[in-house]
Design a protein around this motif. Structure first.
Motif, PDB file in Angstrom:
ATOM      1  N   ASP A  88       0.818  -1.093   0.152  1.00 50.57           N
ATOM      2  CA  ASP A  88      -0.045  -0.303  -0.297  1.00 50.57           C
ATOM      3  C   ASP A  88       0.981   0.800   0.002  1.00 50.57           C
ATOM      4  OD1 ASP A  88      -1.724   2.389   0.405  1.00 50.57           O
ATOM      5  OD2 ASP A  88      -3.090   0.899   2.278  1.00 50.57           O
ATOM      6  N   SER A  89       1.101   2.115  -1.051  1.00 54.90           N
ATOM      7  CA  SER A  89       1.691   3.188  -1.262  1.00 54.90           C
ATOM      8  C   SER A  89       1.504   4.390  -0.546  1.00 54.90           C
ATOM      9  CB  SER A  89       2.056   2.933  -2.806  1.00 54.90           C
ATOM     10  OG  SER A  89       0.599   3.869  -3.247  1.00 54.90           O
ATOM     11  N   LEU A  90       0.465   4.399   0.326  1.00 50.48           N
ATOM     12  CA  LEU A  90      -0.361   5.399   0.916  1.00 50.48           C
ATOM     13  C   LEU A  90      -0.480   4.829   2.072  1.00 50.48           C
ATOM     14  CD1 LEU A  90      -1.382   8.451   0.768  1.00 50.48           C
ATOM     15  CD2 LEU A  90      -4.149   7.019   1.053  1.00 50.48           C
ATOM     16  N   THR A  96      -0.772   7.479   7.178  1.00 53.30           N
ATOM     17  CA  THR A  96      -0.024   7.734   5.117  1.00 53.30           C
ATOM     18  C   THR A  96       0.371   8.991   5.616  1.00 53.30           C
ATOM     19  OG1 THR A  96      -2.362   9.123   5.556  1.00 53.30           O
ATOM     20  CG2 THR A  96      -2.811   7.118   5.280  1.00 53.30           C
ATOM     21  N   GLN A 102      -0.119  13.962   0.185  1.00 55.07           N
ATOM     22  CA  GLN A 102      -0.579  13.229  -0.554  1.00 55.07           C
ATOM     23  C   GLN A 102      -0.602  14.451  -1.665  1.00 55.07           C
ATOM     24  OE1 GLN A 102      -4.109  10.951  -1.219  1.00 55.07           O
ATOM     25  NE2 GLN A 102      -4.003  11.118   1.186  1.00 55.07           N
ATOM     26  N   SER A 137      -6.798   8.251  -5.062  1.00 60.18           N
ATOM     27  CA  SER A 137      -5.794   6.827  -4.266  1.00 60.18           C
ATOM     28  C   SER A 137      -6.832   5.508  -3.810  1.00 60.18           C
ATOM     29  CB  SER A 137      -6.103   7.875  -2.738  1.00 60.18           C
ATOM     30  OG  SER A 137      -7.548   8.023  -1.720  1.00 60.18           O
ATOM     31  N   ASN A 178      -5.648   4.043  -7.386  1.00 59.12           N
ATOM     32  CA  ASN A 178      -4.109   3.558  -7.497  1.00 59.12           C
ATOM     33  C   ASN A 178      -4.455   2.095  -5.730  1.00 59.12           C
ATOM     34  OD1 ASN A 178      -3.472   5.651  -8.530  1.00 59.12           O
ATOM     35  ND2 ASN A 178      -2.694   6.786  -6.992  1.00 59.12           N
TER      36      ASN A 178
END
Length: 216
Positions: free
Chosen positions: A81-83, A104, A107, A194, A197
């Motif tokens: 999970d890139s976030l 997180t 952004q 998001s 993604n």
């Protein structure tokens, strides 16, 4: 004074009821927020706070149990999970419940600063698949340099496709209050992107895991 731990039994029952209600909302109530070749994100005004309830849906290669293992709190989530930048299990309860603290990444060129959440999570069977859902709880002190966000009831339904049991239909319902002084347009753009993604990252992780399992 430390806040009390949540009542896992009543909170999980309320969560499941709420997510089933979201899952029954008529298609006509949703408006498309973002669409790609393999993911659609819709939104509608939330009845809980001033933002939106988002719905995201797409087909994912894999059986439901494996996919949900990558979504719910556990060792896989941080890998793909890139976030999500940190995750810790604060407390484990019975019957597929736990409480986690996670952060997180910033952004939109850090217009939206890093956020911290403390969520109660619950995973339960649903039809032939699984429902993994959660909600934020007010617990513990906020970490330095973070804004404490709040997830209103949210979750993911993962059901096997009748036409292909090796694929699953993944449907998520997300309503996150990022809090802080943020332009509504920035929040809306970040949320829709998001979620799209999320599917991209998840598919890559599952494919990488599948390929590695076939290595001699």
């Amino acid at each position: 004074m430390q806040a009390a731990l949540p009542d896992a039994e009543s909170l999980s029952a309320d969560l499941e009821t709420t997510l089933l209600l979201y899952h029954s909302i008529e298609d006509s109530e949703w408006r498309i927020a973002k669409q790609t070749s393999d993911v659609t994100v819709w939104r509608k005004p939330s009845e809980i706070f001033s933002g939106y309830l988002y719905k995201a849906q797409g087909v994912v290669d894999g059986i439901t149990n494996r996919i949900v293992d990558y979504i719910r709190p556990g060792p896989y989530r941080l890998e793909w999970d890139s976030l999500m930048t940190t995750m810790d299990i604060v407390q484990e309860f019975e019957q597929g419940c736990c409480m986690m603290r996670y952060t997180t990444a910033g952004q939109l060129w850090n217009i939206i600063a890093p956020r911290e959440f403390v969520d109660f999570s619950y995973t339960t069977p649903h039809e032939d698949g699984l429902l993994s859902c959660g909600v934020s709880v007010e617990y513990g002190e906020v970490q330095p340099n973070c804004v404490r966000g709040f997830n209103h009831p949210c979750g993911w339904f993962c059901l096997p496709l009748k036409s292909n049991p090796d694929q699953s239909l993944l449907t998520g319902y997300i309503q996150t209050d990022l809090r802080g002084m943020l332009p509504r347009s920035a929040v809306d753009s970040a949320m829709a992107s998001s979620l799209a993604n999320f599917f991209t990252d998840l598919r890559k992780a599952l494919k990488t895991k599948l390929n590695s399992s076939f290595q001699p």
